[in-house]
Write an enzyme that holds these catalytic residues in place. Structure first.
Site, PDB file in Angstrom:
ATOM      1  N   ASP A  92       0.863  -1.171   0.000  1.00 55.90           N
ATOM      2  CA  ASP A  92       0.000   0.000   0.000  1.00 55.90           C
ATOM      3  C   ASP A  92       0.904   1.227   0.000  1.00 55.90           C
ATOM      4  OD1 ASP A  92      -1.900   1.913   0.344  1.00 55.90           O
ATOM      5  OD2 ASP A  92      -2.662   1.184   2.248  1.00 55.90           O
ATOM      6  N   GLN A 194     -11.149   6.570  -6.529  1.00 56.86           N
ATOM      7  CA  GLN A 194     -11.677   7.258  -5.356  1.00 56.86           C
ATOM      8  C   GLN A 194     -13.018   7.899  -5.723  1.00 56.86           C
ATOM      9  OE1 GLN A 194     -10.792   7.191  -2.252  1.00 56.86           O
ATOM     10  NE2 GLN A 194      -8.712   6.342  -2.302  1.00 56.86           N
ATOM     11  N   ASP A 271      -8.043  -7.164   1.219  1.00 55.12           N
ATOM     12  CA  ASP A 271      -7.159  -7.191   2.387  1.00 55.12           C
ATOM     13  C   ASP A 271      -7.876  -6.504   3.532  1.00 55.12           C
ATOM     14  OD1 ASP A 271      -5.604  -4.382   3.281  1.00 55.12           O
ATOM     15  OD2 ASP A 271      -6.585  -4.306   1.330  1.00 55.12           O
TER      16      ASP A 271
END
Length: 376
Positions: A92, A194, A271
């Site tokens: 990340d 996003q 995740d």
């Protein structure tokens, strides 16, 4: 990196596929245990491979950059050599950590200035710098640097943030393309969609990300406090736009129910810190629901931890023994519980894959969703 889809579910958008990297193949849908600081907390690499059957793990740019630092990782020959994990790794970019440091950071067009949570030192992340850091860490899949907006978030802020994330992405792509792998294996860059919970912003972002034509794509900014229904709605919107022939990674999600519902919407990769974080507090996930091992009812229950479990700890240790360890703050308690929860998560996505291949995924999902939320 290569991705292929072998089976698609006829009653949903779920699919079974395979990602090929230089460190091995990943069968999807997949859950990726979170190893924030170069380790999946309380779990040996041997257990990750042999018992939990993890196929890929995560590292985090922010944490690894601060400690042990890039000099140590580079001298070791990259994160794979440093932590002894020879399968794929995803990093990340640190965008979420910068988001979580809202009182200790300042965002500008150039990047993010932030204060270390360790010693108060000052640092700066730019899109270019984050690409260089992840090259040095040496993950197989690296993430673009973005801003993760909070929830709730007003429309104007979400739009302004999204536009900056897209400008940052172009800088990430340029830097990634002009630099080379450091350790002799290929690396892949995933952009991140996003747009908070605004449909038009999510559509705009998904179209922009798809147009970058990268080998895989991610969806960020969800599972940050919004209702599950909004998460699912945004995921559905984005998956209808992102390329079908590339893996889709929903970041930071989530509960077992969240995972199954999003697999049905077309997500391939997940995740979350939940299985390990909850484990350290005595909360176990099972096929029949959630078990709080601290409860009095387990004090004299000497039956196996989970008779249907897939990890060796499920048959070796009793509920009473694990309760004793957790109440005593023994480190072994966190280890046993973490192995159990991660093995359960990997079992869940593997079983989902099997059901997609068999053509019975939706019937199985409906049954499991009804069971997984139970409190035992």
């Amino acid at each position: 990196m290569k991705f292929s889809i072998s089976h698609s579910d006829k009653k949903s958008k779920a699919r079974a596929g395979e990602i090929t990297t230089d460190h091995g193949t990943i069968q999807t849908p997949i859950f990726m245990p979170v190893g924030t600081a170069g380790t999946v907390k309380a779990v040996h690499q041997r257990e990750l491979k042999d018992d939990i059957k993890a196929q890929i793990i995560l590292g985090n740019t922010y944490h690894l950059y601060l400690r042990p630092g890039l000099e140590v990782i580079e001298k070791a020959g990259g994160l794979h050599k440093f932590n002894g994990w020879d399968k794929p790794i995803l990093t990340d970019s640190g965008g979420y950590q910068v988001y979580s440091l809202s009182n200790q950071r300042k965002l500008t067009e150039q990047g993010a200035k932030f204060t270390s949570h360790i010693d108060g030192s000052k640092h700066f992340f730019s899109p270019e710098g984050v690409m260089d850091i992840q090259r040095t860490i040496g993950a197989d899949i690296i993430m673009a640097f973005d801003e993760c907006t909070p929830y709730p978030c007003d429309y104007n802020y979400a739009k302004k943030s999204l536009d900056m994330t897209h400008r940052w992405l172009k800088r990430c792509c340029n830097r990634f393309d002009e630099t080379e792998n450091k350790y002799g294996f290929s690396q892949t860059l995933f952009p991140i969609v996003q747009g908070s919970v605004y449909k038009d912003l999510r559509e705009k972002s998904a179209e922009f990300i798809a147009a970058q034509n990268r080998e895989g794509n991610a969806i960020g900014g969800l599972s940050v406090g919004e209702p599950a229904e909004e998460m699912y709605a945004m995921t559905e919107v984005v998956c209808s736009i992102l390329p079908v022939d590339k893996p889709r990674y929903l970041m930071g999600v989530g509960t077992p129910i969240n995972i199954l519902e999003n697999i049905a919407l077309g997500i391939d990769m997940f995740d979350c810190v939940m299985p390990t974080r909850n484990a350290r507090h005595g909360l176990l996930f099972t096929q029949n629901g959630i078990m709080n091992i601290k409860n009095e009812k387990w004090k004299k229950d000497f039956s196996p931890l989970d008779e249907n479990g897939t990890a060796y700890v499920d048959q070796v240790y009793s509920k009473a023994y694990l309760r004793h360890l957790v109440h005593s703050n023994e480190l072994l308690g966190a280890q046993i519980a973490s192995i159990h929860n991660l093995a359960f998560y990997l079992w869940l996505v593997t079983e989902a894959r099997n059901k997609i291949i068999e053509g019975t995924f939706m019937e199985w999902k409906t049954k499991m969703v009804n069971q997984l939320g139970n409190r035992l």
